[in-house]
Design a protein around this motif. Structure first.
Motif, PDB file in Angstrom:
ATOM      1  N   GLU A   1     -27.570  -4.885  -8.620  1.00 16.05           N
ATOM      2  CA  GLU A   1     -28.622  -5.753  -9.144  1.00 16.05           C
ATOM      3  C   GLU A   1     -29.920  -4.974  -9.304  1.00 16.05           C
ATOM      4  O   GLU A   1     -30.286  -4.175  -8.444  1.00 16.05           O
ATOM      5  CB  GLU A   1     -28.854  -6.934  -8.202  1.00 16.05           C
TER       6      GLU A   1
ATOM      7  N   LYS B   1     -34.028  -5.845 -10.445  1.00 16.35           N
ATOM      8  CA  LYS B   1     -34.975  -6.924 -10.743  1.00 16.35           C
ATOM      9  C   LYS B   1     -35.177  -7.011 -12.253  1.00 16.35           C
ATOM     10  O   LYS B   1     -35.272  -5.996 -12.941  1.00 16.35           O
ATOM     11  CB  LYS B   1     -36.330  -6.681 -10.064  1.00 16.35           C
ATOM     12  N   ARG B   2     -35.256  -8.208 -12.762  1.00 16.31           N
ATOM     13  CA  ARG B   2     -35.304  -8.449 -14.201  1.00 16.31           C
ATOM     14  C   ARG B   2     -36.378  -7.610 -14.911  1.00 16.31           C
ATOM     15  O   ARG B   2     -36.128  -7.036 -15.961  1.00 16.31           O
ATOM     16  CB  ARG B   2     -35.532  -9.934 -14.475  1.00 16.31           C
ATOM     17  N   GLU B   3     -37.546  -7.517 -14.324  1.00  9.48           N
ATOM     18  CA  GLU B   3     -38.640  -6.778 -14.986  1.00  9.48           C
ATOM     19  C   GLU B   3     -38.411  -5.266 -15.013  1.00  9.48           C
ATOM     20  O   GLU B   3     -39.107  -4.545 -15.705  1.00  9.48           O
ATOM     21  CB  GLU B   3     -39.996  -7.105 -14.342  1.00  9.48           C
TER      22      GLU B   3
ATOM     23  N   GLU C   1     -35.178  -4.018 -15.589  1.00  8.16           N
ATOM     24  CA  GLU C   1     -33.906  -3.787 -16.278  1.00  8.16           C
ATOM     25  C   GLU C   1     -34.081  -2.875 -17.486  1.00  8.16           C
ATOM     26  O   GLU C   1     -35.189  -2.681 -17.984  1.00  8.16           O
ATOM     27  CB  GLU C   1     -33.300  -5.120 -16.729  1.00  8.16           C
ATOM     28  N   ASN C   2     -32.962  -2.326 -17.955  1.00  8.26           N
ATOM     29  CA  ASN C   2     -32.910  -1.484 -19.158  1.00  8.26           C
ATOM     30  C   ASN C   2     -33.716  -0.196 -19.037  1.00  8.26           C
ATOM     31  O   ASN C   2     -34.230   0.314 -20.019  1.00  8.26           O
ATOM     32  CB  ASN C   2     -33.349  -2.280 -20.398  1.00  8.26           C
TER      33      ASN C   2
END
Length: 94
Positions: free
Chosen positions: A42, A44-46, A48-49
């Motif tokens: 996992e 954290k969304r901020e 990602e990429n």
């Protein structure tokens, strides 16, 4: 970013922290046959990429090589990474 590692008994994790806390983690369990089963990755969304998850997978592969272990990439992200990176085949559990 520094990848840290901790292990206790049959569980372990590779993770990255910043001043706000945990930003990425890869968790695994180790069985008696020296197989690490990656069960969760996992980021954290901020964050990602940015290749952070891939870096955690790469670190787990290097760890497995250094300690003569095999990896079962159970987590879908880990499985895709292993499928894309044929250089990981040497540590993939059959």
């Amino acid at each position: 970013m520094e990848i840290k590692h901790k292990e206790s008994n049959s569980r372990g994790m590779f993770y990255i922290e910043n001043e706000k806390g945990l930003i990425a983690e890869l968790t695994y369990r180790k069985n008696e046959n020296n197989i690490l089963t990656i069960d969760h990755t996992e980021v954290k969304r901020e964050m990602e990429n940015q290749g952070i998850g891939s870096s955690l997978i790469k670190e787990s592969v290097e760890f497995a090589r250094q300690h003569n272990l095999k990896i079962d990439p159970l987590c879908p992200f880990a499985e895709v990474q292993f499928d894309m990176n044929k250089s990981y085949e040497d540590v993939r559990a059959s």
